[in-house]
Design an enzyme around this catalytic site. Sequence first.
Site, mmCIF file in Angstrom:
data_model
loop_
_atom_site.group_PDB
_atom_site.id
_atom_site.type_symbol
_atom_site.label_atom_id
_atom_site.label_comp_id
_atom_site.label_asym_id
_atom_site.label_seq_id
_atom_site.Cartn_x
_atom_site.Cartn_y
_atom_site.Cartn_z
ATOM 1 N N SER A 292 1.086 -1.022 0.535
ATOM 2 C CA SER A 292 0.028 -0.218 -0.145
ATOM 3 C C SER A 292 0.557 1.043 -0.209
ATOM 4 C CB SER A 292 -0.585 -0.264 1.141
ATOM 5 O OG SER A 292 -1.675 0.790 1.363
ATOM 6 N N LYS B 20 -1.501 -1.280 -4.274
ATOM 7 C CA LYS B 20 -2.615 -0.208 -3.544
ATOM 8 C C LYS B 20 -2.228 1.033 -3.443
ATOM 9 C CE LYS B 20 -4.429 0.147 0.965
ATOM 10 N NZ LYS B 20 -5.439 -0.971 2.059
ATOM 11 N N LEU B 21 -2.961 2.331 -4.494
ATOM 12 C CA LEU B 21 -2.357 3.591 -4.507
ATOM 13 C C LEU B 21 -3.472 4.130 -3.251
ATOM 14 C CD1 LEU B 21 -2.324 4.111 -8.399
ATOM 15 C CD2 LEU B 21 -0.184 3.379 -6.432
ATOM 16 N N ASN C 102 -10.327 5.439 1.930
ATOM 17 C CA ASN C 102 -10.068 5.753 3.113
ATOM 18 C C ASN C 102 -11.290 7.252 3.570
ATOM 19 O OD1 ASN C 102 -7.227 5.475 3.546
ATOM 20 N ND2 ASN C 102 -8.708 4.401 4.618
ATOM 21 N N GLU D 221 -11.134 1.217 -2.596
ATOM 22 C CA GLU D 221 -11.965 0.548 -1.507
ATOM 23 C C GLU D 221 -12.101 2.059 -0.489
ATOM 24 O OE1 GLU D 221 -8.230 -1.354 -0.246
ATOM 25 O OE2 GLU D 221 -8.971 -1.176 1.961
ATOM 26 N N LYS E 166 -9.358 -6.728 8.390
ATOM 27 C CA LYS E 166 -8.230 -6.858 9.205
ATOM 28 C C LYS E 166 -8.821 -7.333 10.383
ATOM 29 C CE LYS E 166 -7.552 -2.222 6.842
ATOM 30 N NZ LYS E 166 -7.495 -0.832 7.189
ATOM 31 N N GLY F 43 -4.450 -4.119 5.953
ATOM 32 C CA GLY F 43 -2.713 -4.170 7.024
ATOM 33 C C GLY F 43 -3.013 -2.587 7.934
HETATM 34 O O1 SMG Z 1 -0.457 -2.132 6.978
HETATM 35 O O2 SMG Z 1 0.870 -1.916 4.962
HETATM 36 C C1 SMG Z 1 -0.102 -1.746 5.650
HETATM 37 C C2 SMG Z 1 -1.227 -1.089 5.568
HETATM 38 C C3 SMG Z 1 -1.602 -1.024 4.572
HETATM 39 O O3 SMG Z 1 -3.276 1.039 3.369
HETATM 40 C C4 SMG Z 1 -3.305 0.579 4.619
HETATM 41 N N1 SMG Z 1 -3.693 0.331 5.657
HETATM 42 O O4 SMG Z 1 -6.761 2.166 5.134
HETATM 43 O O5 SMG Z 1 -6.337 0.179 4.177
HETATM 44 C C5 SMG Z 1 -6.195 1.122 4.684
HETATM 45 C C6 SMG Z 1 -4.871 1.906 5.229
HETATM 46 C C7 SMG Z 1 -5.136 1.377 6.858
HETATM 47 C C8 SMG Z 1 -4.141 2.230 7.988
HETATM 48 S S1 SMG Z 1 -3.533 3.957 7.496
HETATM 49 C C9 SMG Z 1 -2.003 4.447 8.904
HETATM 50 MG MG MG Z 2 -8.290 0.666 3.609
#
Ligand code: SMG
Ligand code: MG
Length: 369
Positions: A136, A162-163, A191, A214, A263, A291
Amino acid sequence: MSEFVALELRLVHLPLVSPFRTSFGVEIEKECILVRAETASGSVGWGECVAAVDPGFSDEFNAAAWIVMRDHLVPQLLSAVVTAEEVGARLANVRGHRMSKAALEMAVLDAELHERGESLRSYLGGEKDRVEVGVSVGIPASVEALVAQVAGYVEEGYRKVKLKIEPGFDVEPVGAVRAAFPETPLSADANAAYSLADVEVFRALDAFDLLMIEQPLSHEDLIEHAKLQRELHTPICLDESIRSAADARAALELGACGIVNIKQGRVGGLLESRRIHDLARQEGIPVWCGGMLETGIGRAANLALASLPGFTLPGDTSSSSRYFPRDLTEPFVAQDGTMAVPQGPGLGVEPDPPRLEEATVEVERIEAR
Ligand code: SMG
Ligand code: MG
């Protein structure tokens, strides 16, 4: 089944290799709470809480998680004989606080599995020795910087990139990455930064053959996601909006998404995660393991979860070197876009004691009375 004599909360700080920016904020350093559970027979289990310093991703955050665990959750697990399966019901009188509950369940489960000599993978019903992983990518300073960063990750062999997007940083950067990497499986994660009024942004993203988009809309919404999904070819994947198996059931019934990001922390634990997996699998909906920038402790749990058969898309579980100059555990290393699922008892990993001491900023030990 274990009797717990003490539970320890540890606040740890780990430098990140680089700041991670999303539509809701930036993380410069990793701060999290680790739970260490100790049984009457001397077994130890570890859990990691995925909450962060600020209530940005969800309404949970570390200072509150510490209090809710110490004063409201931990006392209910001490002096009692509990199995991991009972943790959810035992803590149900406290509403919400899923990330805290998940951390405690993980520690109880790790201790229990150590006593039985069974791996978390086997306990959950995982079937794979290695799982496909992606990476990500946070919002960078420029589109050029993003393309350069993605080039490095593609070179490393990650199976999905993932961008992170936000209003003003969406169609152009995603288009630039797609043009530079026509074959790479790509996704975009907002997000929750958009509303239905932004439908044109998503129509434009629809042209880039993304694996998924997402959490485009509000973190509490399902209905508007269902409306948006009807306008798009690209599957919507829900993250923030799914906090339980009941949420997942509602989302699938409404047609709010075509993919679910699981998650364990967001949904209150590994057992609820498995229930969401089972439901999605029954409905033919792919899931993958998200993650939360976990240390090696939480990442070990993610890998065990991702080895279940319904996890058919690469997870956000990257190598330790993607996150930390030094992880708390032995470093995790992706090879050719896959990562080994730990096989030892419980999580199959533990924190390196000197490394843990160095990273710890606060400890509180709560003993059974
Ligand atoms: O664990 O590599 C990782 C982060 C993956 O993008 C990631 N997580 O919304 O999916 C999501 C974000 C939430 C964490 S932001 C600190
Ligand atoms: Mg997410």
